[in-house]
Design a protein around this motif. Structure first.
Motif, PDB file in Angstrom:
ATOM      1  N   ASN A  87       0.741  -1.223  -0.003  1.00 41.07           N
ATOM      2  CA  ASN A  87      -0.017  -0.112   0.010  1.00 41.07           C
ATOM      3  C   ASN A  87       0.878   1.278   0.116  1.00 41.07           C
ATOM      4  OD1 ASN A  87      -2.168  -1.926   0.296  1.00 41.07           O
ATOM      5  ND2 ASN A  87      -2.124  -1.594   2.605  1.00 41.07           N
ATOM      6  N   PRO A 107      -9.449   4.345   8.386  1.00 43.88           N
ATOM      7  CA  PRO A 107      -9.721   3.028   7.803  1.00 43.88           C
ATOM      8  C   PRO A 107      -9.174   1.736   8.037  1.00 43.88           C
ATOM      9  CG  PRO A 107      -9.629   4.666   6.174  1.00 43.88           C
ATOM     10  CD  PRO A 107      -8.971   5.506   7.651  1.00 43.88           C
ATOM     11  N   ASN A 153      -6.990  -1.667   8.448  1.00 38.49           N
ATOM     12  CA  ASN A 153      -6.196  -2.489   7.612  1.00 38.49           C
ATOM     13  C   ASN A 153      -6.323  -3.906   8.301  1.00 38.49           C
ATOM     14  OD1 ASN A 153      -3.926  -3.573   6.365  1.00 38.49           O
ATOM     15  ND2 ASN A 153      -2.467  -2.962   7.578  1.00 38.49           N
ATOM     16  N   GLY A 176     -10.165  -2.054   4.863  1.00 35.49           N
ATOM     17  CA  GLY A 176     -10.336  -0.718   4.322  1.00 35.49           C
ATOM     18  C   GLY A 176     -11.576   0.041   4.821  1.00 35.49           C
ATOM     19  N   GLU A 181      -4.918   6.483  12.357  1.00 35.29           N
ATOM     20  CA  GLU A 181      -5.448   6.731  10.801  1.00 35.29           C
ATOM     21  C   GLU A 181      -4.273   6.931  10.039  1.00 35.29           C
ATOM     22  OE1 GLU A 181      -8.854  10.218  12.647  1.00 35.29           O
ATOM     23  OE2 GLU A 181      -6.873  10.811  11.937  1.00 35.29           O
ATOM     24  N   TYR A 229      -4.358   5.676   7.152  1.00 39.41           N
ATOM     25  CA  TYR A 229      -4.921   5.678   5.766  1.00 39.41           C
ATOM     26  C   TYR A 229      -6.007   6.856   6.034  1.00 39.41           C
ATOM     27  CZ  TYR A 229      -3.116   1.197   5.087  1.00 39.41           C
ATOM     28  OH  TYR A 229      -2.175  -0.025   5.047  1.00 39.41           O
ATOM     29  N   THR A 260      -9.759   9.275   2.876  1.00 38.55           N
ATOM     30  CA  THR A 260     -11.111   9.274   3.383  1.00 38.55           C
ATOM     31  C   THR A 260     -11.725  10.440   4.138  1.00 38.55           C
ATOM     32  OG1 THR A 260     -12.777   8.102   4.822  1.00 38.55           O
ATOM     33  CG2 THR A 260     -10.594   8.442   5.768  1.00 38.55           C
ATOM     34  N   LYS A 291       2.218   6.142   3.485  1.00 39.64           N
ATOM     35  CA  LYS A 291       1.132   5.613   2.453  1.00 39.64           C
ATOM     36  C   LYS A 291       1.073   7.053   1.580  1.00 39.64           C
ATOM     37  CE  LYS A 291       0.804   1.823   4.766  1.00 39.64           C
ATOM     38  NZ  LYS A 291       1.562   0.923   4.425  1.00 39.64           N
ATOM     39  N   SER A 316     -13.849  -0.137   1.040  1.00 39.61           N
ATOM     40  CA  SER A 316     -12.562   0.100   1.356  1.00 39.61           C
ATOM     41  C   SER A 316     -12.315   1.616   1.144  1.00 39.61           C
ATOM     42  CB  SER A 316     -11.303  -0.484   0.619  1.00 39.61           C
ATOM     43  OG  SER A 316     -10.135   0.222   0.904  1.00 39.61           O
ATOM     44  N   GLY A 360      -9.318   2.933   2.238  1.00 38.77           N
ATOM     45  CA  GLY A 360      -7.776   3.133   2.149  1.00 38.77           C
ATOM     46  C   GLY A 360      -7.436   3.424   0.819  1.00 38.77           C
ATOM     47  N   ASN A 361      -5.965   2.852   0.562  1.00 38.77           N
ATOM     48  CA  ASN A 361      -5.494   3.041  -0.627  1.00 38.77           C
ATOM     49  C   ASN A 361      -5.339   1.695  -1.318  1.00 38.77           C
ATOM     50  OD1 ASN A 361      -3.474   2.252   0.978  1.00 38.77           O
ATOM     51  ND2 ASN A 361      -1.976   3.545  -0.256  1.00 38.77           N
TER      52      ASN A 361
END
Length: 349
Positions: A29, A151, A153, A156, A179, A181, A185, A208, A287, A289-290
């Motif tokens: 990620n 999000p 892990n 996501g 946090e 990610y 978001t 990230k 998700s 997240g990325n």
């Protein structure tokens, strides 16, 4: 016989298998769009003096750069060698004999390891069916430390802001909100909230969205008293001089670059998720997240091996509680996403 801790053998080592035959690695990620321009220039301009001397004990330039846009004091920010270093130090700072740590399951795999290494007993609490954390169940453990990731892990999924604030209000001890990610978001940003409370530390990372995973930089935001305790437990010189310089430069000069990369990341993530939703036996989670997270009706390792035979690395999970086997695939620029989408039908044939 070497006098090691008797319980150390039961604590897993984090050691992902190398994929030397893969040309597109989507397991971790990281930001495949690159590195913030100002951060790269800062590293390239590093001097002999910068490298030969010890860095600042607590990365003062970085903590000031984090604090200023949040409108908080620099002593409400603690930096570390990645946000996992800050999480580990916080557990060590507040844990007492016989303490417990409650966490969602599944979540960031290092959390139960950090707990055990600090002689804290982890308590796993299943996610809700919608992927959010079960705040009532976490609170019911009466754990001295509650770890929350949103999000989350590897799924996501996000936990609503109101539920997280309720967790802060009702927790019997410390809440660690990860946090990592957060840049991907709009669901919540609770850093300012944490600075106003005595029992909350919110962590973020530069690994990230900020594209600096190789420099290992992260930070936590909380009350000055909690930050001081975490800083003491963390130890000195955990952020090297080049990393501090690069992260501070990125924060002060590359904010728009990071926001645009995060926007593109979400577009490509959603494009890949849409392509995977049409596959039989694949359940794609929501998700933020990325990355894309998908539960499978077949062994995840077999699917990951099929991706690997096509030069693509993805993360396989086996037997996740309440989920079963699953894949996590990091978001990538358009050309790389096209490559993954093109491989889907063959991989899932």
């Amino acid at each position: 016989m070497m006098p090691l801790r008797p319980d150390l053998g039961g604590i897993p080592l984090y050691a992902p298998s190398p994929l030397d035959d893969v040309s597109l690695d989507l397991r971790d990620n990281v930001n495949l769009w690159g590195t913030p321009p100002s951060a790269l220039r800062a590293v390239q301009a590093a001097t002999t003096e910068l490298l030969r001397e010890y860095p600042r004990v607590s990365a003062g330039a970085l903590t000031q750069a984090v604090a200023a846009p949040l409108g908080i004091a620099a002593d409400q920010v603690v930096a570390g060698c990645g946000s996992d270093d800050v999480l580990d130090a916080c557990i060590r700072a507040v844990a007492t004999d016989g303490a417990t740590l409650a966490h969602a399951d599944p979540t960031f795999s290092m959390i139960p390891t950090f707990a055990r290494l600090n002689r804290v007993t982890p308590i796993a609490v299943p996610l809700r069916r919608d992927g959010a954390m079960d705040v009532d169940a976490l609170l019911a453990t009466r754990a001295a430390i509650i770890y929350a990731c949103s999000p989350n892990n590897p799924t996501g999924t996000v936990t609503p802001r109101g539920e997280l604030v309720r967790l802060f209000d009702e927790a019997p001890g410390i809440v660690l909100l990860d946090e990592a990610y957060g840049e991907f978001t709009d669901a919540h940003d609770l850093r300012r909230e944490a600075a106003q409370r005595e029992n909350v530390l919110v962590t973020r990372t530069f690994s990230k969205a900020w594209g600096l995973a190789g420099l290992r930089v992260g930070y936590g935001v909380g009350s000055a008293a909690l930050v001081a305790a975490v800083t003491k437990a963390r130890g000195p010189y955990k952020v090297n001089a080049a990393a501090e310089l690069a992260a501070a430069a990125a924060l002060t000069q590359d904010g728009e670059w990071v926001r645009e990369v995060a926007r593109q990341t979400c577009i490509e993530r959603d494009r890949l998720a849409a392509a995977m939703r049409r596959l039989p036996g694949v359940t794609v989670w929501a998700s933020e997240g990325n990355f894309v997270f998908a539960a499978l009706d077949r062994p995840a390792k077999d699917v990951a091996d099929r991706f690997r035979s096509r030069g693509i690395g993805v993360r396989a999970f086996s037997g996740l509680p309440g989920i079963g086997d699953a894949l996590r695939i990091g978001a990538a620029p358009t050309a790389e996403t096209d490559r993954v989408i093109a491989a889907l039908d063959e991989v899932f044939a």
